[in-house]
Design a protein around this motif. Structure first.
Motif, short mmCIF file in Angstrom:
data_model
loop_
_atom_site.label_atom_id
_atom_site.label_comp_id
_atom_site.label_asym_id
_atom_site.label_seq_id
_atom_site.Cartn_x
_atom_site.Cartn_y
_atom_site.Cartn_z
N ASN A 4 0.80 -1.22 -0.08
CA ASN A 4 -0.08 0.07 0.17
C ASN A 4 0.77 1.21 -0.05
OD1 ASN A 4 0.95 0.16 2.72
ND2 ASN A 4 -0.90 -1.06 3.37
N GLN A 13 0.50 4.11 -2.57
CA GLN A 13 -0.25 5.51 -2.14
C GLN A 13 0.89 6.42 -2.80
OE1 GLN A 13 -2.74 6.61 -0.35
NE2 GLN A 13 -3.51 4.47 -0.25
N VAL A 22 -10.14 -11.93 18.30
CA VAL A 22 -9.14 -11.04 17.54
C VAL A 22 -8.06 -11.96 16.97
CG1 VAL A 22 -7.91 -10.98 19.71
CG2 VAL A 22 -7.68 -8.96 18.30
N ARG A 49 -13.90 -9.86 7.65
CA ARG A 49 -14.22 -8.84 8.42
C ARG A 49 -15.50 -9.00 8.99
NH1 ARG A 49 -12.37 -5.15 11.06
NH2 ARG A 49 -13.75 -3.52 12.05
N ILE A 86 -14.72 -11.72 11.98
CA ILE A 86 -14.26 -10.74 12.98
C ILE A 86 -15.44 -9.95 13.73
CG2 ILE A 86 -12.87 -8.56 13.19
CD1 ILE A 86 -10.98 -9.30 11.22
N ASN A 87 -16.49 -9.61 12.81
CA ASN A 87 -17.59 -8.87 13.33
C ASN A 87 -18.78 -9.76 14.13
OD1 ASN A 87 -16.25 -6.52 12.46
ND2 ASN A 87 -17.84 -5.87 11.01
N ASP A 146 -20.15 -0.35 11.40
CA ASP A 146 -18.72 -0.51 11.79
C ASP A 146 -18.35 0.99 12.10
OD1 ASP A 146 -18.18 -2.95 11.64
OD2 ASP A 146 -16.71 -2.80 9.84
N LEU A 187 -3.22 0.92 17.17
CA LEU A 187 -2.79 -0.06 16.19
C LEU A 187 -2.14 -0.99 16.69
CD1 LEU A 187 -2.41 -0.30 13.06
CD2 LEU A 187 -0.24 0.46 13.24
N GLY A 212 -4.83 -2.48 20.03
CA GLY A 212 -6.28 -2.53 19.85
C GLY A 212 -6.66 -3.93 18.97
N ARG A 213 -7.83 -3.94 18.86
CA ARG A 213 -8.39 -5.40 18.00
C ARG A 213 -9.18 -4.77 16.90
NH1 ARG A 213 -11.41 -8.54 21.84
NH2 ARG A 213 -13.33 -8.88 20.47
N GLN A 214 -9.57 -5.78 15.99
CA GLN A 214 -10.26 -5.40 14.70
C GLN A 214 -11.66 -4.97 15.10
OE1 GLN A 214 -8.39 -8.57 14.97
NE2 GLN A 214 -6.77 -7.83 14.01
N ASN A 215 -12.41 -5.52 16.05
CA ASN A 215 -13.69 -5.23 16.30
C ASN A 215 -14.08 -4.87 17.98
OD1 ASN A 215 -16.35 -4.76 16.02
ND2 ASN A 215 -16.57 -6.95 16.16
N GLN A 258 -12.94 -1.22 16.63
CA GLN A 258 -11.82 -0.75 16.28
C GLN A 258 -11.77 0.86 16.34
OE1 GLN A 258 -11.15 -1.38 11.97
NE2 GLN A 258 -9.20 -2.22 12.32
N ILE A 294 -8.37 3.22 3.66
CA ILE A 294 -7.65 4.06 2.69
C ILE A 294 -6.32 3.08 2.14
CG2 ILE A 294 -6.21 6.10 2.37
CD1 ILE A 294 -7.97 7.57 4.09
N GLN A 295 -5.99 2.27 2.99
CA GLN A 295 -4.52 1.71 2.56
C GLN A 295 -4.60 0.06 2.25
OE1 GLN A 295 -1.38 2.59 5.08
NE2 GLN A 295 -1.32 4.62 4.53
N LYS A 296 -5.92 -0.56 2.50
CA LYS A 296 -5.83 -1.94 2.38
C LYS A 296 -6.05 -2.30 0.68
CE LYS A 296 -6.13 -4.81 6.03
NZ LYS A 296 -6.65 -5.80 6.91
N ILE A 347 -10.93 4.00 -0.77
CA ILE A 347 -10.34 5.17 -0.59
C ILE A 347 -11.39 6.30 -0.33
CG2 ILE A 347 -8.50 6.94 -0.97
CD1 ILE A 347 -6.93 4.74 -2.57
#
Lengths: 401, 272
Positions: A81, A85, A249, A395, A399-400, B41, B211, B214-217, B219, B229-231, B237
């Motif tokens: 990325n 970018q 997680v 996700r 995850i959710n 989310d 970062l 923390g966890r993904q959910n 977040q 923006i970056q995945k 974006i």
């Protein structure tokens, strides 16, 4: 205040203006490229997360290109990325030349860079050493099912392996059923990351659920994706409660997973570099008892490539540099486990006798499986859209939940 | 000089989120805003960030208050001050890694408790890193901001001559409890409330600690925006930019309601 504001605006606009490239170079003639490319200073953006790879570049490649062509290469840290970018910002700012002349990329980055038309090409066939590249091999000639069409140059080839601690795991799970049984019996000791490596693991599982991998190879197929991803998420749902931290997680990336493995919190980690277990034991990060293997349901084998940004001012120097990196000598050195352990993209059948010698005395791997033993479990990379969908569904559905 | 880059950045982000700019742009659309506004989310990330911000600042303020009032003399000088103000030298990333090394299941305290026989195995150590309530991020934020608050309260205490007011109240017959509730705390809170709110926003907008810890959910919003923006999906974006504009709007509205912007404007006018 108003004057200062206008002045700052004018300075900003003026600073965006760059000079036109001084000359147009004929990039179809190798002699011209050699002449124009020497004695320049270029920048290469690459992932710098592995000390062995960094040492290979700084101790071997950079001195060699300097002595042969007088080219100084400034290596800048950045992958995926960050590369996208950076090049995207340059294109959006409409600058005339890029800060970067060569990038180390694969699959999803190649896809994104082609989407925004940020790569120069086709350029690879001009390189003298490119005639030895094994482009007939689909694991090298295709990148995430995309034809590379001379827009990127194969540099190395790797296969995903699962790494485990042999002191704690007597017999690592080889099938999906064995994996499920193992995690149920040993809760909290297995997981996969939420980034590239974890998604590659999910892709391997997805392909293994298909009756025939060819149903998922080629362009993205919504129907087949739905059909097999449903089975995949059912399976992940079953193992989720027994994953590390109850599957609530996931490690953010493979580096975090390596750290958890090194501290003994988990018994397995993964790597997209099949020789990484040896590298990490040598570095002292992994215990001596770490071993790598490929489960019978298979893992993804893919190649990594070199690309030249469309806006690079020093394309000829970048091409000279890339040609050196795919030379038999450089490829054989890179293949040595104590140097990097990266698979070659050259076809040994095509190499002339005098260049074959470089591959003759490569030391064998210590704890990583030999490449020829991995090939039968090798799965091809899927089209990039599968990765995007898997990432989104992982996700939303795992995850959710 | 600050307004120009910030406002150009906001204009750029807004036009990106509306499909007016960007290499993948296909013309004006409100679809990205629709996606951002209707995403559960996104809103849970905002609420989670607010929770982490408010709890961190509340706990840090309580600790700082205790330090500032308890050790008035020794806090500004001597060895104790080194200990209290040491975290000021730590960048957020370093502090986040420290917290990770101390409190993860294979970390320092887990191993210490295991060796002392308090827990049977390392996994029995309570999960405070990448946990649902953001305890790891809150701990990290507390370590980082408590020294600031200690200096702040200590200076207000001195500048407002609270000590003299306390003595006066005492001579008028107030109890220690009454002095604290009616004199000390109201003055300290009134003089520091703007800073406290700004620190809530500061913690909400932190990136490194969430970062790493923390966890993904759920977040934190900053991590969620950067991920968008970056995945892997370039079409995400503009959604990321829409999320960042929503965040900015929420911050501006909060500041407006709390009267901070008005305070700044008044100060500016009085300076003129």
């Amino acid at each position: 205040m108003k004057r200062i504001f206008i002045l700052v605006c004018l300075i900003s606009l003026w600073s965006c203006k760059t000079e036109e490239p001084s000359s147009k170079i004929d990039l179809s003639n190798w002699e011209n490229i050699k002449e124009q490319g020497k004695d320049q200073e270029i920048s290469m953006m690459m992932w710098m997360g592995d000390p062995k790879i960094n040492a290979y570049m700084s101790d071997y490649i950079l001195p060699k290109i300097k002595s042969e062509y007088g080219i100084d290469v400034n290596i800048v840290n950045g992958q995926g990325n960050v590369i996208v970018q950076s090049l995207m910002s340059e294109l959006q700012a409409d600058v005339d030349e890029s800060e970067i002349d060569l990038v180390w990329i694969n699959g999803e980055t190649f896809y994104q860079l082609r989407q925004i038309d940020a790569l120069h090409g086709p350029w690879t066939s001009v390189l003298p050493n490119s005639e030895y590249i094994n482009l007939e091999n689909d694991f090298i000639g295709k990148d995430f099912q995309q034809d590379i069409n001379g827009f990127e140059l194969p540099w190395g080839n790797v296969q995903m392996t699962v790494i485990y601690d042999s002191r704690k795991v007597d017999s690592p799970p080889k099938t999906k059923d064995e994996l499920l049984a193992f995690v149920v019996k040993n809760p909290g000791k297995f997981t996969f990351d939420n980034h590239f490596t974890g998604l590659t693991f999910l892709k391997s599982l997805l392909i293994s659920f298909a009756e025939n991998p060819n149903e998922l190879y080629g362009d993205f197929n919504e129907k087949n994706y739905r059909k097999y991803s449903e089975k995949l998420w059912d399976y992940i749902d079953k193992i989720k409660p027994y994953l590390w931290q109850k599957g609530e997680v996931f490690p953010e990336n493979v580096a975090q997973m390596h750290q958890l493995f090194a501290s003994g919190e988990i018994w397995f980690t993964m790597s997209n570099n099949d020789s990484e277990v040896d590298n990490k034991i040598t570095e002292g990060l992994f215990p001596e008892s770490a071993r790598a293997y490929v489960p019978e349901f298979g893992t993804i084998q893919n190649s990594h490539y070199l690309g030249i940004p469309k806006l690079s001012k020093y394309k000829s120097s970048a091409m000279l540099f890339a040609n050196l990196m795919i030379s038999a000598e450089a490829q054989a050195k890179k293949m040595s486990p104590e140097i990097w352990g990266d698979g070659t993209v050259l076809s040994l059948d095509k190499l002339p006798e005098d260049q074959l010698q470089y591959f003759e005395n490569i030391t064998s791997r210590k704890h990583a499986p030999e490449r020829e033993n991995l090939q039968k479990f090798a799965l091809m990379e899927l089209s990039p859209e599968y990765m995007i969908r898997l990432s989104e569904d992982f996700r939303n559905k795992i995850i959710n939940q | 000089m600050v307004i120009l880059p910030v406002s150009t950045g906001l204009i750029y982000a807004t036009s990106y989120s509306l499909g007016l700019t960007g290499l993948m742009s296909q013309g004006f659309t409100t679809a990205y805003w629709g996606e951002a506004l209707s995403s559960q989310d996104v809103w849970s990330s905002f609420l989670y960030s607010f929770w982490v911000g408010i709890v961190s600042v509340f706990i840090a303020a309580c600790i700082a208050l205790g330090l500032a009032l308890g050790w008035q003399r020794s806090i500004q000088q001597g060895k104790l001050s080194y200990f209290i103000f040491l975290p000021l030298c730590y960048p957020a990333t370093v502090m986040a890694f420290l917290v990770h090394q101390w409190f993860s299941p294979s970390g320092f305290f887990s191993r210490l408790f295991y060796n002392l026989g308090i827990i049977d195995n390392l996994e029995a150590f309570p999960i405070v890193i990448r946990d649902y309530y953001g305890i790891g991020i809150i701990l990290c934020s507390i370590f980082l901001i408590t020294p600031f608050f200690t200096i702040l309260f200590s200076n207000i205490y001195k500048n407002e001559r609270i000590n003299e007011l306390e003595n006066l109240s005492k001579t008028l017959g107030s109890s220690v409890n009454q002095i604290l509730r009616r004199v000390t705390l109201p003055i300290l809170f009134n003089r520091s409330k703007t800073t406290l709110l700004l620190f809530v926003i500061f913690v909400m907008g932190s990136y490194e600690a969430p970062l790493i810890l923390g966890r993904q959910n759920p977040q934190m919003i900053t991590v969620a925006i950067v991920n968008k923006i970056q995945k892997f999906n370039l079409n995400d974006i503009p959604v990321g930019y829409a999320m960042s504009i929503i965040y900015v709007l929420i911050v501006i509205i909060s500041l407006n309601f709390s009267g901070i912007l008005k305070t700044f404007q008044n100060r500016k006018i009085s300076n003129i």
